[in-house]
Design a protein around this motif. Structure first.
Motif, PDB file in Angstrom:
ATOM      1  N   ALA A   7       6.645  -7.688  13.957  1.00 29.10           N
ATOM      2  CA  ALA A   7       5.367  -7.022  14.552  1.00 29.10           C
ATOM      3  C   ALA A   7       4.960  -6.158  13.704  1.00 29.10           C
ATOM      4  O   ALA A   7       3.772  -5.600  13.710  1.00 29.10           O
ATOM      5  N   GLY A   8       5.634  -5.900  12.479  1.00 25.09           N
ATOM      6  CA  GLY A   8       5.289  -4.774  11.429  1.00 25.09           C
ATOM      7  C   GLY A   8       6.022  -3.557  11.766  1.00 25.09           C
ATOM      8  O   GLY A   8       6.607  -3.485  12.812  1.00 25.09           O
ATOM      9  N   SER A   9       5.433  -2.723  10.727  1.00 21.19           N
ATOM     10  CA  SER A   9       6.274  -1.377  10.940  1.00 21.19           C
ATOM     11  C   SER A   9       5.572  -0.307  11.869  1.00 21.19           C
ATOM     12  O   SER A   9       6.315   0.834  12.151  1.00 21.19           O
ATOM     13  N   GLY A  10       4.376  -0.811  12.571  1.00 19.26           N
ATOM     14  CA  GLY A  10       3.881   0.122  13.657  1.00 19.26           C
ATOM     15  C   GLY A  10       2.647   0.179  13.710  1.00 19.26           C
ATOM     16  O   GLY A  10       2.101  -0.100  15.121  1.00 19.26           O
ATOM     17  N   ALA A  11       1.705   0.366  12.747  1.00 23.31           N
ATOM     18  CA  ALA A  11       0.246   0.120  12.884  1.00 23.31           C
ATOM     19  C   ALA A  11       0.033  -1.293  13.525  1.00 23.31           C
ATOM     20  O   ALA A  11       0.507  -2.067  12.785  1.00 23.31           O
ATOM     21  N   CYS A 113       9.313  -0.524   4.274  1.00 21.84           N
ATOM     22  CA  CYS A 113       7.998  -0.584   3.458  1.00 21.84           C
ATOM     23  C   CYS A 113       7.091   0.209   3.579  1.00 21.84           C
ATOM     24  O   CYS A 113       6.270   0.891   3.274  1.00 21.84           O
ATOM     25  N   GLY A 114       6.972   0.317   4.950  1.00 21.73           N
ATOM     26  CA  GLY A 114       6.101   1.313   5.935  1.00 21.73           C
ATOM     27  C   GLY A 114       6.495   2.666   5.447  1.00 21.73           C
ATOM     28  O   GLY A 114       5.617   3.629   5.120  1.00 21.73           O
ATOM     29  N   ALA A 115       7.925   3.201   5.259  1.00 19.72           N
ATOM     30  CA  ALA A 115       8.368   4.489   4.997  1.00 19.72           C
ATOM     31  C   ALA A 115       8.045   4.847   3.585  1.00 19.72           C
ATOM     32  O   ALA A 115       7.477   5.942   2.982  1.00 19.72           O
ATOM     33  N   ALA A 116       7.917   3.748   2.696  1.00 18.68           N
ATOM     34  CA  ALA A 116       7.520   3.925   1.093  1.00 18.68           C
ATOM     35  C   ALA A 116       5.968   4.363   1.073  1.00 18.68           C
ATOM     36  O   ALA A 116       5.604   5.230   0.273  1.00 18.68           O
ATOM     37  N   SER A 117       5.245   3.588   1.960  1.00 20.18           N
ATOM     38  CA  SER A 117       3.651   4.008   1.895  1.00 20.18           C
ATOM     39  C   SER A 117       3.371   5.284   2.217  1.00 20.18           C
ATOM     40  O   SER A 117       2.578   5.843   2.069  1.00 20.18           O
ATOM     41  N   ALA A 187      14.610  11.843   1.823  1.00 25.11           N
ATOM     42  CA  ALA A 187      13.276  12.269   2.793  1.00 25.11           C
ATOM     43  C   ALA A 187      13.652  11.450   3.795  1.00 25.11           C
ATOM     44  O   ALA A 187      14.461  10.481   4.200  1.00 25.11           O
ATOM     45  N   ILE A 188      12.746  11.966   5.001  1.00 22.78           N
ATOM     46  CA  ILE A 188      12.986  11.509   6.470  1.00 22.78           C
ATOM     47  C   ILE A 188      11.641  11.022   6.759  1.00 22.78           C
ATOM     48  O   ILE A 188      10.605  11.894   6.469  1.00 22.78           O
ATOM     49  N   VAL A 189      11.443   9.888   7.084  1.00 26.33           N
ATOM     50  CA  VAL A 189      10.158   9.275   7.625  1.00 26.33           C
ATOM     51  C   VAL A 189      10.268   8.928   8.868  1.00 26.33           C
ATOM     52  O   VAL A 189      11.031   7.997   9.433  1.00 26.33           O
ATOM     53  N   TYR A 190       9.411   9.748   9.938  1.00 27.25           N
ATOM     54  CA  TYR A 190       9.583   9.415  11.395  1.00 27.25           C
ATOM     55  C   TYR A 190       8.308   8.119  11.640  1.00 27.25           C
ATOM     56  O   TYR A 190       7.388   8.704  11.227  1.00 27.25           O
ATOM     57  N   LYS A 191       8.603   7.220  12.307  1.00 31.55           N
ATOM     58  CA  LYS A 191       7.530   6.370  12.961  1.00 31.55           C
ATOM     59  C   LYS A 191       6.620   6.067  11.828  1.00 31.55           C
ATOM     60  O   LYS A 191       5.426   6.182  12.036  1.00 31.55           O
ATOM     61  N   ALA A 192       7.067   5.400  10.822  1.00 34.37           N
ATOM     62  CA  ALA A 192       6.316   4.928   9.616  1.00 34.37           C
ATOM     63  C   ALA A 192       5.274   4.086  10.194  1.00 34.37           C
ATOM     64  O   ALA A 192       5.259   3.247  10.820  1.00 34.37           O
ATOM     65  N   THR A 193       4.142   4.399   9.739  1.00 40.91           N
ATOM     66  CA  THR A 193       2.577   3.827   9.795  1.00 40.91           C
ATOM     67  C   THR A 193       2.090   3.771  11.314  1.00 40.91           C
ATOM     68  O   THR A 193       0.951   3.415  11.636  1.00 40.91           O
ATOM     69  N   TRP A 194       2.778   4.789  12.051  1.00 41.35           N
ATOM     70  CA  TRP A 194       2.367   4.742  13.462  1.00 41.35           C
ATOM     71  C   TRP A 194       1.229   6.012  13.255  1.00 41.35           C
ATOM     72  O   TRP A 194       1.112   6.600  12.364  1.00 41.35           O
ATOM     73  N   GLU A 195       0.401   6.086  14.435  1.00 36.15           N
ATOM     74  CA  GLU A 195      -0.464   7.236  14.395  1.00 36.15           C
ATOM     75  C   GLU A 195       0.207   8.827  14.354  1.00 36.15           C
ATOM     76  O   GLU A 195      -0.319   9.756  13.741  1.00 36.15           O
ATOM     77  N   ASP A 196       1.356   8.932  14.971  1.00 37.37           N
ATOM     78  CA  ASP A 196       2.202   9.949  14.793  1.00 37.37           C
ATOM     79  C   ASP A 196       3.285  10.080  13.706  1.00 37.37           C
ATOM     80  O   ASP A 196       4.147  10.733  13.728  1.00 37.37           O
ATOM     81  N   GLU A 197       2.907   9.289  12.731  1.00 40.01           N
ATOM     82  CA  GLU A 197       3.975   9.263  11.717  1.00 40.01           C
ATOM     83  C   GLU A 197       4.330  10.896  10.876  1.00 40.01           C
ATOM     84  O   GLU A 197       3.066  11.571  10.682  1.00 40.01           O
ATOM     85  N   ALA A 199       6.524  12.613   7.554  1.00 32.13           N
ATOM     86  CA  ALA A 199       7.412  12.508   6.373  1.00 32.13           C
ATOM     87  C   ALA A 199       7.651  13.686   5.845  1.00 32.13           C
ATOM     88  O   ALA A 199       6.969  14.542   5.783  1.00 32.13           O
ATOM     89  N   PHE A 200       9.066  13.922   5.529  1.00 38.27           N
ATOM     90  CA  PHE A 200       9.584  15.137   4.910  1.00 38.27           C
ATOM     91  C   PHE A 200      10.392  14.808   3.911  1.00 38.27           C
ATOM     92  O   PHE A 200      11.197  14.093   3.904  1.00 38.27           O
ATOM     93  N   VAL A 201      10.057  15.293   2.725  1.00 36.45           N
ATOM     94  CA  VAL A 201      10.928  15.417   1.455  1.00 36.45           C
ATOM     95  C   VAL A 201      11.841  16.527   1.668  1.00 36.45           C
ATOM     96  O   VAL A 201      11.674  17.618   1.741  1.00 36.45           O
TER      97      VAL A 201
END
Length: 254
Positions: A7-11, A113-117, A187-197, A199-201
């Motif tokens: 389904a992909g990473s979220g979006a 991959c979504g988290a990297a983006s 880093a922590i990435v929450y819901k990568a590529t979703w609308e409510d993404e 990201a915290f370093v």
């Protein structure tokens, strides 16, 4: 035919063209409702039967597949990200093999991959890290002893940790025991590529603190390693003017 689709990473627009086509053609869709973006179901045609596997057992999922196959229907098993990572697809495919039911697999964009983006991050920086370790903490589902967090940390490669947001204090301790320092970038990435993404370093030592301060309790990936900071890396040789490739003759820059 049964199509296992990433389904992909979220979006919803990050599903592959092939995956979208399979969804549009499907007579039956079984989707991982706890993780897959429900907007993807808008691609389903009228009359398509839709099942949420978050409420189902493996046996119930297989029964739906068998029923669709007997009726000559096209079934899509929609998994989050790319099905090959933590998708629990092998146990489904083995039964289908035993029963001579045809299936194939359509890859998807993994959340790592979504988290990297989300961070504009390159995991493999020259002279910093050329390997990515994808793993998770042991929870109700065990991890083989030879694949402990400590043993992976000893490599000092880039590490992406799935399914472990509720165990960050223990994760930090085990990363440090394995060889990372408290100050190692993370880093922590929450819901990568979703609308409510989000990201915290942070650092290895502040993973738990960062998650608690930002109310992150699930659906997140942790990235560990110097690649997060992306400082002091070597330039790629491939695009160096003095580097000869099959397609370009290098020039002497001296």
């Amino acid at each position: 035919m049964i199509h296992f689709v990433g389904a992909g990473s979220g979006a919803p627009d990050l599903i592959t063209v092939r995956g979208k086509k399979y969804l549009e053609e499907a007579d039956v869709i079984i989707y991982a409702g706890s993780l897959v973006n429900p907007q993807l179901l808008e691609y389903a045609k009228e009359g398509c039967r839709v099942y949420n596997s978050a409420r189902m057992t493996l046996e119930e999922v297989l029964d739906v597949m068998r029923s669709g196959e007997k009726e000559g229907k096209i079934t899509v098993r929609l998994h989050t990200g790319d099905p090959c990572l933590y998708g629990a697809i092998r146990e489904q495919m083995d039964v289908l093999d035993e029963e001579n039911i045809a299936y194939d697999s359509c890859p998807g964009v993994s959340s790592f991959c979504g988290a990297a983006s989300a961070l504009n991050l390159e995991y493999t920086l020259p002279d910093v890290s050329q390997s990515v370790i994808i793993t998770r903490m042991a929870g109700r589902t065990p991890v083989p002893p030879k694949e402990s967090i400590e043993s992976f940390a000893a490599h000092q490669a880039t590490m992406v940790v799935f399914l472990s947001t509720g165990m960050l204090k223990e994760l930090s301790a085990r990363l440090i025991e394995g060889g990372y320092t408290e100050d190692t970038p993370a880093a922590i990435v929450y819901k990568a590529t979703w609308e409510d993404e989000k990201a915290f370093v942070c650092t290895v030592g502040t993973l738990d603190k960062t998650a608690k301060e930002n109310h992150i309790t699930k659906t997140a990936l942790m990235i560990i390693g110097d690649a997060v900071a992306h400082n002091h890396y070597e330039r790629s040789k491939l695009y160096d003017p003095g580097f000869t490739t099959e397609f370009r003759q290098g020039t002497d820059t001296k």
